[in-house]
Design a protein around this motif. Structure first.
Motif, PDB file in Angstrom:
ATOM      1  N   MET A  48      -3.303 -16.098  27.471  1.00 36.90           N
ATOM      2  CA  MET A  48      -2.309 -15.999  28.855  1.00 36.90           C
ATOM      3  C   MET A  48      -1.879 -16.906  29.423  1.00 36.90           C
ATOM      4  N   THR A  49      -0.170 -16.723  29.872  1.00 35.88           N
ATOM      5  CA  THR A  49       0.125 -18.115  30.231  1.00 35.88           C
ATOM      6  C   THR A  49      -0.282 -18.171  31.890  1.00 35.88           C
ATOM      7  N   PRO A  61       1.193 -20.310  42.172  1.00 36.46           N
ATOM      8  CA  PRO A  61       0.968 -21.170  39.921  1.00 36.46           C
ATOM      9  C   PRO A  61       0.809 -22.482  40.076  1.00 36.46           C
ATOM     10  N   PRO A  62       1.187 -23.067  41.272  1.00 34.53           N
ATOM     11  CA  PRO A  62       0.880 -24.308  41.006  1.00 34.53           C
ATOM     12  C   PRO A  62      -1.192 -24.442  40.848  1.00 34.53           C
ATOM     13  N   LYS A  79      -3.589 -25.096  25.335  1.00 31.71           N
ATOM     14  CA  LYS A  79      -2.633 -25.186  26.207  1.00 31.71           C
ATOM     15  C   LYS A  79      -1.745 -25.122  24.937  1.00 31.71           C
ATOM     16  N   ASP A  80      -1.041 -23.964  24.517  1.00 30.89           N
ATOM     17  CA  ASP A  80      -0.072 -23.924  23.647  1.00 30.89           C
ATOM     18  C   ASP A  80       0.954 -23.330  23.655  1.00 30.89           C
ATOM     19  N   ASP A  85       9.124 -18.433  24.564  1.00 31.73           N
ATOM     20  CA  ASP A  85       9.726 -18.667  25.689  1.00 31.73           C
ATOM     21  C   ASP A  85       9.211 -20.628  25.995  1.00 31.73           C
ATOM     22  N   GLY A  86      10.005 -21.256  25.516  1.00 26.97           N
ATOM     23  CA  GLY A  86      10.161 -22.585  25.646  1.00 26.97           C
ATOM     24  C   GLY A  86       9.681 -23.043  27.124  1.00 26.97           C
ATOM     25  N   ARG A  87       9.640 -22.736  27.669  1.00 26.27           N
ATOM     26  CA  ARG A  87       9.625 -23.428  29.529  1.00 26.27           C
ATOM     27  C   ARG A  87       7.522 -22.711  29.723  1.00 26.27           C
ATOM     28  N   GLN A  88       7.098 -22.114  29.141  1.00 31.19           N
ATOM     29  CA  GLN A  88       5.693 -21.736  28.896  1.00 31.19           C
ATOM     30  C   GLN A  88       4.778 -22.171  28.472  1.00 31.19           C
ATOM     31  N   VAL A  89       3.391 -22.585  28.576  1.00 27.40           N
ATOM     32  CA  VAL A  89       2.302 -22.352  28.518  1.00 27.40           C
ATOM     33  C   VAL A  89       1.822 -21.300  27.661  1.00 27.40           C
TER      34      VAL A  89
END
Length: 140
Positions: A48-49, A61-62, A79-80, A85-89
């Motif tokens: 999951m993100t 989130p922080p 973390k991958d 979405d390139g902004r997320q892992v």
């Protein structure tokens, strides 16, 4: 007969104490409760993100990012890149993370089994009935 408010107070206190004792049984890493909870969510739901984990835990989130980063440092999660979405892992369990969940569960079950072994068959039957009632309360 105990009044409902009195029963509610006694039951709440007993559940909180029992949960605290169970949570004190930890694996070798000695994770905090929030860190262990992240591992459990990843065990149940898969990768999951951090935002999804934060939503599940009802935290900002922080705060989840700090928790995840601590788990990465311990080698328990990875973390991958997010596939779309390139902004997320995407956070996933490592083998060490899976082992930590298994060991913590084993220790908690062993502790509780030891406590149950000191009870009579009638007391264990009462707890089996109470388990169903507690599950109903939790699912409401």
């Amino acid at each position: 007969m105990t009044t409902r408010p009195a029963l509610a107070g006694e039951l709440r206190a007993a559940i909180m104490l029992a949960a605290r004792r169970i949570r004190s049984q930890r694996g070798d890493v000695g994770l905090s409760d929030p860190q262990y909870t992240v591992l459990v969510w990843l065990t149940k739901r898969g990768p999951m993100t951090p935002g999804q984990l934060a939503d599940l835990e009802r935290i900002q989130p922080p705060s989840m990012t700090r928790t995840v980063n601590g788990l990465v440092e311990l080698g328990l999660v990875a973390k991958d890149e997010h596939p779309t979405d390139g902004r997320q892992v995407v956070v996933s369990l490592t083998e060490a993370g899976k082992a930590e969940v298994r060991e913590t569960r084993r220790r908690r079950d062993a502790w509780l089994t030891k406590q149950l072994s000191t009870m009579t068959p009638d007391e264990r039957a009462t707890l089996a009935e109470a388990t169903e009632l507690l599950r109903r309360i939790a699912d409401s």
